[in-house]
Design an enzyme around this catalytic site. Sequence first.
Site, PDB file in Angstrom:
ATOM      1  CD  GLU A  37      -3.084  -0.466   0.031  1.00  8.39           C
ATOM      2  OE1 GLU A  37      -3.085  -0.137  -1.174  1.00  8.39           O
ATOM      3  OE2 GLU A  37      -3.692  -1.452   0.459  1.00  8.39           O
ATOM      4  CG  ASP A  40       0.662   3.050  -6.375  1.00 10.81           C
ATOM      5  OD1 ASP A  40       0.904   3.811  -5.405  1.00 10.81           O
ATOM      6  OD2 ASP A  40      -0.445   3.047  -6.968  1.00 10.81           O
ATOM      7  CB  ALA A 126     -15.813   0.951  -0.645  1.00 12.13           C
ATOM      8  N   GLY A 127     -12.616   2.352  -1.165  1.00 12.83           N
ATOM      9  CA  GLY A 127     -11.220   1.961  -1.366  1.00 12.83           C
ATOM     10  C   GLY A 127     -11.079   0.819  -2.350  1.00 12.83           C
ATOM     11  CB  SER A 131     -11.735   6.987  -9.181  1.00 12.12           C
ATOM     12  OG  SER A 131     -10.834   6.343  -8.337  1.00 12.12           O
ATOM     13  CD  GLU A 163      -7.719   9.021  -9.646  1.00 13.50           C
ATOM     14  OE1 GLU A 163      -8.097   8.148 -10.451  1.00 13.50           O
ATOM     15  OE2 GLU A 163      -7.700   8.845  -8.421  1.00 13.50           O
ATOM     16  CG  ASP A 175      -6.136   2.417  -7.512  1.00 10.29           C
ATOM     17  OD1 ASP A 175      -5.471   1.569  -6.901  1.00 10.29           O
ATOM     18  OD2 ASP A 175      -6.587   3.445  -6.985  1.00 10.29           O
TER      19      ASP A 175
HETATM   20  C1  GLA Z   1      -5.041   4.878  -4.004  1.00 10.60           C
HETATM   21  C2  GLA Z   1      -4.224   5.250  -5.240  1.00 10.60           C
HETATM   22  C3  GLA Z   1      -3.231   4.161  -5.611  1.00 10.60           C
HETATM   23  C4  GLA Z   1      -2.402   3.721  -4.422  1.00 10.60           C
HETATM   24  C5  GLA Z   1      -3.300   3.457  -3.216  1.00 10.60           C
HETATM   25  C6  GLA Z   1      -2.498   3.188  -1.962  1.00 10.60           C
HETATM   26  O1  GLA Z   1      -5.873   3.802  -4.278  1.00 10.60           O
HETATM   27  O2  GLA Z   1      -5.075   5.519  -6.328  1.00 10.60           O
HETATM   28  O3  GLA Z   1      -2.419   4.585  -6.671  1.00 10.60           O
HETATM   29  O4  GLA Z   1      -1.412   4.651  -4.137  1.00 10.60           O
HETATM   30  O5  GLA Z   1      -4.171   4.544  -2.937  1.00 10.60           O
HETATM   31  O6  GLA Z   1      -1.776   2.012  -2.105  1.00 10.60           O
END
Ligand code: GLA
Length: 388
Positions: A37, A40, A126-127, A131, A163, A175
């Site tokens: 996490e 990236d 919700a993570g 998007s 984005e 993502d």
């Molecule tokens: C968001 C960002 C990703 C990544 C995560 C954390 O989802 O869009 O690029 O940095 O947070 O891992």
Amino acid sequence: MDKTIAKNQGVDAMNIINDFDAELVINSPGRINLIGEHTDYNNGFVMPTAVEKSIKFYLKRNDTPSSCFINSLSFNTSFEHDIKNPILDGPEWTRYIVGVIEEIKKLGHTVQGFDCLMTSNLPMGAGISSSAALECGLATGLNELFDLGLSKLEIVKLSQRAEHNYVGTLCGIMDQYASVMSKDGYILKLDCRSIEHEFIPFDIAPYTLLLLNTNVEHSLASSEYNTRRDECARGVAVLRKKFPEIESLRDATLEHIEACKDDMSITLYNRCTYIVEENLRVEEAGNALKKGDLEKFGQLMYESHEGLQHKYKVSCPELDFLTDFSKNHQDILGCRMMGGGFGGCTINLIHQDAMEDYIARATKAYKEKFNIDLTAFTTTPANGTTIL
Ligand code: GLA
């Protein structure tokens, strides 16, 4: 144009879709991330995959040079757009749409008028990256509809730029990459420096992945995200004074950071240490998964959460509560917050026989503590963006 659709929100969505007579249907999934996490944008490693929850796009050309009509049936909202005269003062979701079209134009391609219906079962905030699903689904659809010849990787990258430039979140590539490139039954292990991935088979029965949505989205999410990026860049600047070969935190080791400890604030020290440790964890997690060592994998998930909570500081009380709660249940091997943080879901590695009982217990305890209803759903790896 099918402007009548917007006025007919009471009519069954299926009828609207049938009447629409789409030229093209795209399925664009959300994603989960098992571990890795905030690595990236530091050129590190991540382990995401697309999931079955998705946004569906129904698209057709409307034979106008630049008029677009986009209608989200699930959110009961629509948006008209003139490709020649982009306006960015609409609600946030419209900025993703405008951003994608503008980034396609910047590549020298021509997009003409189109109509689009969308349906979604992806929870927002919700993570699980609604998007990226929105950006990549639209980009894939327009690529196909207007025969633009964009590669999958170009779609990923232009969606990420949309984005950055039109929403203002300086997200990494995870993502969009996961939403487009994933394969049913596999986890992606992506190297965000080389942008190359490995598919790791995902066969974890009798365990399964359970997402628990805190149903909170703290307002810090996007400002703190960009702050973290900045802190990492400042950490790299300090490290480079002694070790000029370090270009990103991917190149740093814990020894490098220790050697520069006195030159940086405790905050920068913690941020840099977390990233280096998390990259090491992804490597270990990949090996554990290949060996079927789920206990080790689960332990790494807990360590990841610990780092996100205390060193990277992107968690929140609701996520910490659910992670701590899981520790008292031997049928759960690992749990962590997932995605950017400050809300959204925890991802739990749980024995499938224990799931029902655990969901009931966690829901009750969470309600008692925060007076918020928890939402639970299981996920398995799914294919990335698909033209249906
Ligand atoms: C968001 C960002 C990703 C990544 C995560 C954390 O989802 O869009 O690029 O940095 O947070 O891992």
